[in-house]
Design a protein around this motif. Structure first.
Motif, PDB file in Angstrom:
ATOM      1  N   PRO A  55       0.840  -1.201   0.000  1.00  7.80           N
ATOM      2  CA  PRO A  55       0.000   0.000   0.000  1.00  7.80           C
ATOM      3  C   PRO A  55       0.873   1.249   0.000  1.00  7.80           C
ATOM      4  O   PRO A  55       2.020   1.228   0.422  1.00  7.80           O
ATOM      5  N   SER A  56       0.303   2.332  -0.461  1.00  7.86           N
ATOM      6  CA  SER A  56       1.033   3.588  -0.421  1.00  7.86           C
ATOM      7  C   SER A  56       1.264   3.982   1.031  1.00  7.86           C
ATOM      8  O   SER A  56       0.324   4.106   1.804  1.00  7.86           O
ATOM      9  N   VAL A  57       2.508   4.114   1.418  1.00  6.22           N
ATOM     10  CA  VAL A  57       2.840   4.443   2.798  1.00  6.22           C
ATOM     11  C   VAL A  57       3.894   5.533   2.817  1.00  6.22           C
ATOM     12  O   VAL A  57       4.639   5.721   1.870  1.00  6.22           O
ATOM     13  N   SER A  58       3.929   6.250   3.916  1.00  5.90           N
ATOM     14  CA  SER A  58       4.928   7.295   4.055  1.00  5.90           C
ATOM     15  C   SER A  58       5.781   7.063   5.286  1.00  5.90           C
ATOM     16  O   SER A  58       6.562   7.920   5.659  1.00  5.90           O
ATOM     17  N   LYS A  59       5.624   5.895   5.933  1.00  2.24           N
ATOM     18  CA  LYS A  59       6.302   5.637   7.192  1.00  2.24           C
ATOM     19  C   LYS A  59       6.907   4.241   7.227  1.00  2.24           C
ATOM     20  O   LYS A  59       6.446   3.320   6.547  1.00  2.24           O
ATOM     21  N   VAL A  60       7.940   4.109   8.069  1.00  4.47           N
ATOM     22  CA  VAL A  60       8.498   2.791   8.355  1.00  4.47           C
ATOM     23  C   VAL A  60       7.493   2.011   9.187  1.00  4.47           C
ATOM     24  O   VAL A  60       7.036   2.475  10.232  1.00  4.47           O
ATOM     25  N   ARG A  61       7.130   0.842   8.708  1.00  4.13           N
ATOM     26  CA  ARG A  61       6.289  -0.101   9.459  1.00  4.13           C
ATOM     27  C   ARG A  61       7.047  -1.409   9.504  1.00  4.13           C
ATOM     28  O   ARG A  61       7.252  -2.043   8.476  1.00  4.13           O
ATOM     29  N   CYS A  62       7.418  -1.815  10.693  1.00  2.00           N
ATOM     30  CA  CYS A  62       8.554  -2.727  10.811  1.00  2.00           C
ATOM     31  C   CYS A  62       8.393  -3.675  11.995  1.00  2.00           C
ATOM     32  O   CYS A  62       7.760  -3.334  13.000  1.00  2.00           O
ATOM     33  N   ALA A  63       8.984  -4.844  11.867  1.00  2.00           N
ATOM     34  CA  ALA A  63       9.121  -5.761  12.996  1.00  2.00           C
ATOM     35  C   ALA A  63      10.593  -6.086  13.194  1.00  2.00           C
ATOM     36  O   ALA A  63      11.357  -6.197  12.229  1.00  2.00           O
ATOM     37  N   ASN A  64      10.985  -6.211  14.452  1.00  2.00           N
ATOM     38  CA  ASN A  64      12.328  -6.666  14.801  1.00  2.00           C
ATOM     39  C   ASN A  64      12.420  -8.181  14.681  1.00  2.00           C
ATOM     40  O   ASN A  64      11.476  -8.896  15.051  1.00  2.00           O
ATOM     41  N   LEU A  65      13.549  -8.660  14.196  1.00  2.00           N
ATOM     42  CA  LEU A  65      13.813 -10.096  14.212  1.00  2.00           C
ATOM     43  C   LEU A  65      14.582 -10.431  15.488  1.00  2.00           C
ATOM     44  O   LEU A  65      15.720 -10.908  15.469  1.00  2.00           O
ATOM     45  N   GLY A  66      13.941 -10.153  16.609  1.00  2.00           N
ATOM     46  CA  GLY A  66      14.573 -10.394  17.900  1.00  2.00           C
ATOM     47  C   GLY A  66      14.804 -11.871  18.155  1.00  2.00           C
ATOM     48  O   GLY A  66      13.990 -12.718  17.781  1.00  2.00           O
ATOM     49  N   SER A  67      15.918 -12.182  18.809  1.00  2.00           N
ATOM     50  CA  SER A  67      16.307 -13.552  19.172  1.00  2.00           C
ATOM     51  C   SER A  67      16.578 -14.446  17.971  1.00  2.00           C
ATOM     52  O   SER A  67      16.565 -15.668  18.092  1.00  2.00           O
ATOM     53  N   LEU A  68      16.859 -13.840  16.822  1.00  2.69           N
ATOM     54  CA  LEU A  68      17.332 -14.646  15.695  1.00  2.69           C
ATOM     55  C   LEU A  68      18.844 -14.794  15.775  1.00  2.69           C
ATOM     56  O   LEU A  68      19.354 -15.900  15.947  1.00  2.69           O
ATOM     57  N   TYR A  69      19.571 -13.668  15.700  1.00  7.58           N
ATOM     58  CA  TYR A  69      21.037 -13.733  15.733  1.00  7.58           C
ATOM     59  C   TYR A  69      21.637 -13.375  17.088  1.00  7.58           C
ATOM     60  O   TYR A  69      22.824 -13.591  17.302  1.00  7.58           O
ATOM     61  N   ILE A  70      20.847 -12.822  17.973  1.00  3.90           N
ATOM     62  CA  ILE A  70      21.237 -12.740  19.386  1.00  3.90           C
ATOM     63  C   ILE A  70      20.054 -13.283  20.172  1.00  3.90           C
ATOM     64  O   ILE A  70      19.020 -12.613  20.304  1.00  3.90           O
ATOM     65  N   ILE A  71      20.190 -14.483  20.676  1.00  5.46           N
ATOM     66  CA  ILE A  71      19.082 -15.096  21.399  1.00  5.46           C
ATOM     67  C   ILE A  71      18.980 -14.503  22.793  1.00  5.46           C
ATOM     68  O   ILE A  71      19.966 -14.437  23.534  1.00  5.46           O
ATOM     69  N   GLU A  72      17.777 -14.072  23.146  1.00  2.00           N
ATOM     70  CA  GLU A  72      17.477 -13.623  24.503  1.00  2.00           C
ATOM     71  C   GLU A  72      16.611 -14.704  25.139  1.00  2.00           C
ATOM     72  O   GLU A  72      15.448 -14.889  24.756  1.00  2.00           O
ATOM     73  N   PRO A  73      17.159 -15.460  26.095  1.00  2.00           N
ATOM     74  CA  PRO A  73      16.463 -16.650  26.601  1.00  2.00           C
ATOM     75  C   PRO A  73      15.054 -16.394  27.112  1.00  2.00           C
ATOM     76  O   PRO A  73      14.198 -17.279  27.015  1.00  2.00           O
ATOM     77  N   TRP A  74      14.776 -15.215  27.670  1.00  2.00           N
ATOM     78  CA  TRP A  74      13.434 -14.946  28.175  1.00  2.00           C
ATOM     79  C   TRP A  74      12.383 -15.011  27.073  1.00  2.00           C
ATOM     80  O   TRP A  74      11.217 -15.320  27.319  1.00  2.00           O
ATOM     81  N   MET A  75      12.804 -14.755  25.825  1.00  2.00           N
ATOM     82  CA  MET A  75      11.864 -14.743  24.704  1.00  2.00           C
ATOM     83  C   MET A  75      11.594 -16.126  24.145  1.00  2.00           C
ATOM     84  O   MET A  75      10.501 -16.391  23.637  1.00  2.00           O
TER      85      MET A  75
END
Length: 422
Positions: A55-75
């Protein structure tokens, strides 16, 4: 993301550009409006045969790839346990426990299964146009002191694959130095090592600068990284005065210079430079521009987790606070991390738990309030795309599947939740 393995703990809490890259397009295609990076309709990469578009957008709409390359055990506690990492609290400790060969095997399995091509395709189907990828410096293996440091090997091949998938889908990519040499924060798993913060010295600055040079070269010479448009030079640095001053006056200017020198050596034209991202002054490390002579293609990162503030834990207050949250500071700013998490003592109560269907409407409204403010700036990156918590307040994918976040994010904005609060 500054959270411990056992429980959620305290977190501290683009702009005068002539041209900038647009998510959804190859980096070479330039915005025509420097103040509104993503104004035009954003066509998907040329490699997509159906020539569909976001869709036409003017903003960053984003998700983090958390715990992929730095694993945070709580997640991802289940995966951490199945990897054999037991009660260890960081990648460093797990690799030390397992030994290098076994660690390489279990981490390779994690990298190949935690985020797959179907995840990237689903992000695009949800209208996300950007991903932020937290990285540890050890993915550039030449930087690791094998006599004293313990980190998994082989991650680069998997990073290349993920970035290739995202580039094929026309998704813009932010690479984030999330775990710096020596650790930029003490005893937190997001740095990859539970150790004192030893980043703030010449030796570890030099290793981080070499990482940034390496990353810039990689982006400009490897086609799989063609949609990387931004390098974040360090995530959530120290706010202590002496270390923050060193960060502002020594590390940030050198980071800019080393990235630009790498691009100059490759004969990259200025209109194709990477954006260099730093935490904005609201983070608490001072004004990142203090010692910079040139802020062209600079960008800034702001993190906000209401659960770690002193905000009264009341639904109406949460929405009102979010509707009046002024994220303006350095420009342009992306809110690079946020979630719908609430303080630990309330997270499982009937009034707040994500398991109670009576709370769905509140979380729909709160998400809408959050992003309506963040889109007053350059946009946002939700923490995170995926977890093993079984809680959509921390998982964008689960929140969409639960109907809390709409597949068309514009629907949330059209709710105009904040009209009654501002």
């Amino acid at each position: 993301m500054k959270i411990t393995i056992t429980h959620l703990s305290t977190v501290s809490i683009l702009f005068s550009l002539a041209a900038a890259w647009i998510p959804g397009e190859h980096r070479e295609i330039l915005a025509r409006d420097g103040e509104n990076l993503f104004k035009r309709s954003v066509p998907i990469s040329d490699s997509i045969s159906n020539n569909s578009s976001l869709p036409s957008v003017s903003k960053v709409r984003c998700a983090n790839l958390g715990s992929l390359y730095i694993i945070e055990p709580w997640m991802v506690a289940k995966s951490w346990e199945s990897m054999g990492c037991g009660s260890t609290g960081s990648e460093f400790d797990c690799v030390k426990l397992l030994g290098q060969q076994r660690a390489n095997e279990v981490f390779a399995n994690h990298w190949s299964t935690f985020i797959t091509q179907s995840d990237i395709q689903r992000m695009r189907s949800y209208g996300l146009n950007t991903i932020r990828i937290p990285l540890g410096y050890w993915i550039y293996e030449d930087l690791v002191d094998r006599g004293t440091e313990y980190f998994p090997q082989g991650g680069l091949a998997y990073l290349e694959k993920v970035c290739g998938w995202a580039s094929d889908e026309g998704i813009y990519i932010i690479l984030d130095l999330h775990g710096a040499p020596g650790a930029q924060q003490p005893y937190v798993s997001f740095t990859g090592q539970l150790s004192p913060k030893n980043f703030y010295n010449d030796n570890n600055y030099e290793r981080a600068l070499r990482f940034l040079e390496w990353a810039a070269n990689l982006v400009h010479t490897n086609d799989n990284f063609r949609n990387v448009g931004m390098l974040e030079v360090v995530n959530e640095p120290a706010t202590v005065s002496s270390q923050a001053e060193s960060l502002r006056t020594e590390y940030y200017p050198q980071a800019f210079q080393r990235i630009r020198d790498a691009e100059t050596k490759l004969q990259i034209q200025p209109n194709k430079y990477l954006h260099v991202q730093m935490m904005d002054k609201r983070w608490g490390s001072g004004d990142p521009n203090q010692a910079l002579n040139d802020t062209s293609y600079a960008a800034y990162d702001s993190h906000t987790y209401l659960m770690f503030s002193n905000t009264p834990v009341d639904k109406d207050t949460y929405i009102k606070t979010s509707c009046n949250d002024d994220r303006s500071g350095n420009q342009p700013t992306i809110v690079g991390e946020f979630s719908m998490g609430v303080p630990q003592k309330f997270t499982s109560t009937q009034e707040w738990t994500s398991k109670n269907p009576n709370n769905t409407e509140f979380y729909q409204k709160w998400f809408a309030a959050l992003i309506s403010k963040y889109e007053k700036q350059l946009g946002w990156c939700f923490w995170s795309w995926k977890t093993e918590l079984g809680d959509y307040r921390w998982s964008y994918d689960e929140a969409v599947q639960a109907g809390v976040i709409p597949m068309d994010v514009n629907t949330a904005l059209q709710m105009d939740v904040c009209a009654a609060y501002t």
